[in-house]
Design a protein around this motif. Structure first.
Motif, mmCIF file in Angstrom:
data_model
loop_
_atom_site.group_PDB
_atom_site.id
_atom_site.type_symbol
_atom_site.label_atom_id
_atom_site.label_comp_id
_atom_site.label_asym_id
_atom_site.label_seq_id
_atom_site.Cartn_x
_atom_site.Cartn_y
_atom_site.Cartn_z
ATOM 1 N N CYS A 178 12.107 30.210 75.193
ATOM 2 C CA CYS A 178 13.415 29.671 75.526
ATOM 3 C C CYS A 178 13.755 29.856 77.005
ATOM 4 O O CYS A 178 14.638 29.195 77.533
ATOM 5 N N GLN A 179 13.100 30.785 77.662
ATOM 6 C CA GLN A 179 13.389 31.018 79.066
ATOM 7 C C GLN A 179 12.840 29.866 79.900
ATOM 8 O O GLN A 179 11.776 29.337 79.633
ATOM 9 N N THR A 180 13.596 29.433 80.885
ATOM 10 C CA THR A 180 13.198 28.299 81.708
ATOM 11 C C THR A 180 12.754 28.778 83.078
ATOM 12 O O THR A 180 13.291 29.749 83.616
ATOM 13 N N ASP A 181 11.779 28.072 83.626
ATOM 14 C CA ASP A 181 11.264 28.415 84.942
ATOM 15 C C ASP A 181 11.848 27.440 85.958
ATOM 16 O O ASP A 181 11.383 26.314 86.090
ATOM 17 N N ASP A 182 12.891 27.864 86.643
ATOM 18 C CA ASP A 182 13.529 27.054 87.677
ATOM 19 C C ASP A 182 13.297 27.653 89.058
ATOM 20 O O ASP A 182 14.099 27.467 89.969
ATOM 21 N N SER A 183 12.192 28.380 89.209
ATOM 22 C CA SER A 183 11.915 29.045 90.484
ATOM 23 C C SER A 183 11.688 28.045 91.611
ATOM 24 O O SER A 183 11.822 28.396 92.783
#
Length: 204
Positions: free
Chosen positions: A59-64
């Motif tokens: 569920c965690q999103t990677d918006d780095s």
């Protein structure tokens, strides 16, 4: 009589000892059963715990890759008689295209290019979603007075797909007679070239 009392006391003692023995035995059996239950239960508990952790990780999103703050935080969806909105309010992360509806209710003619920007709201601020390459043709399209049309926006141009969250599509419009003023960087273009934003949401 004393012998009978002795026998009765002896019987009571044996009976008490027997009850104590039974209680101890039941307690031992209970503890064994508890340990057995825990041993049997642990693998199942561990399995569901690992499954939950994997679900949370998914569920965690990677918006780095989204680092640049949008130059202008507040943008209207309507100005100078032009209204901008997305065809749908909600898109999914697997969608590779979205469409914006452009409506010109003014008596003036406007033009716009194929260029667009996508911005995401994170921690109360808007950030620019980067493109792979900003290879826009820059071809102008006329927007006649009192007309409306739809323009598809390819999300495949973005560096990464859109993760769940709140977004907005940003487009600029200009009157054809003011086009050369834009080239000359005249201040008048700030008033005659509205930049609008249409909000939408992305879900899994």
């Amino acid at each position: 009589m004393a012998f009978k009392l002795f026998q009765l006391d002896n019987l009571n003692t044996h009976f008490t000892s027997y009850k104590l023995h039974i209680c101890i035995k039941r307690l031992i059996c209970y503890n064994k059963a508890r340990r057995w239950f825990k041993i049997k239960k642990c693998p199942v508990t561990a399995f569901f715990l690992i499954l939950s952790l994997l679900s949370l990780a998914g569920c965690q999103t990677d918006d780095s890759h989204i680092k640049e703050e949008a130059p202008i935080q507040e943008r209207p969806h309507s100005n100078s008689g032009i209204h901008l909105s997305t065809e749908k309010e909600i898109y999914t992360a697997s969608d590779d295209e979205l469409a914006v509806n452009i409506e010109n209710e003014s008596p003036m003619e406007f033009s716009y290019s194929d260029y667009f920007a996508i911005e995401k709201k994170m921690n109360g601020k808007w950030y620019s979603v980067p493109f792979k390459e900003e290879t826009f043709k820059g071809i102008g399209t006329l927007l006649q007075p009192k007309t409306s049309l739809s323009q598809p926006l390819s999300l495949g141009r973005l560096k990464k797909g859109l993760s769940p969250g709140q977004y907005r599509a940003v487009k600029s419009f200009v009157r054809p007679e003011d086009y050369y003023l834009i080239l000359q960087n005249e201040e008048k273009t700030l008033e005659s070239a509205p930049t609008l934003a249409a909000s939408f949401k992305v879900i899994e």
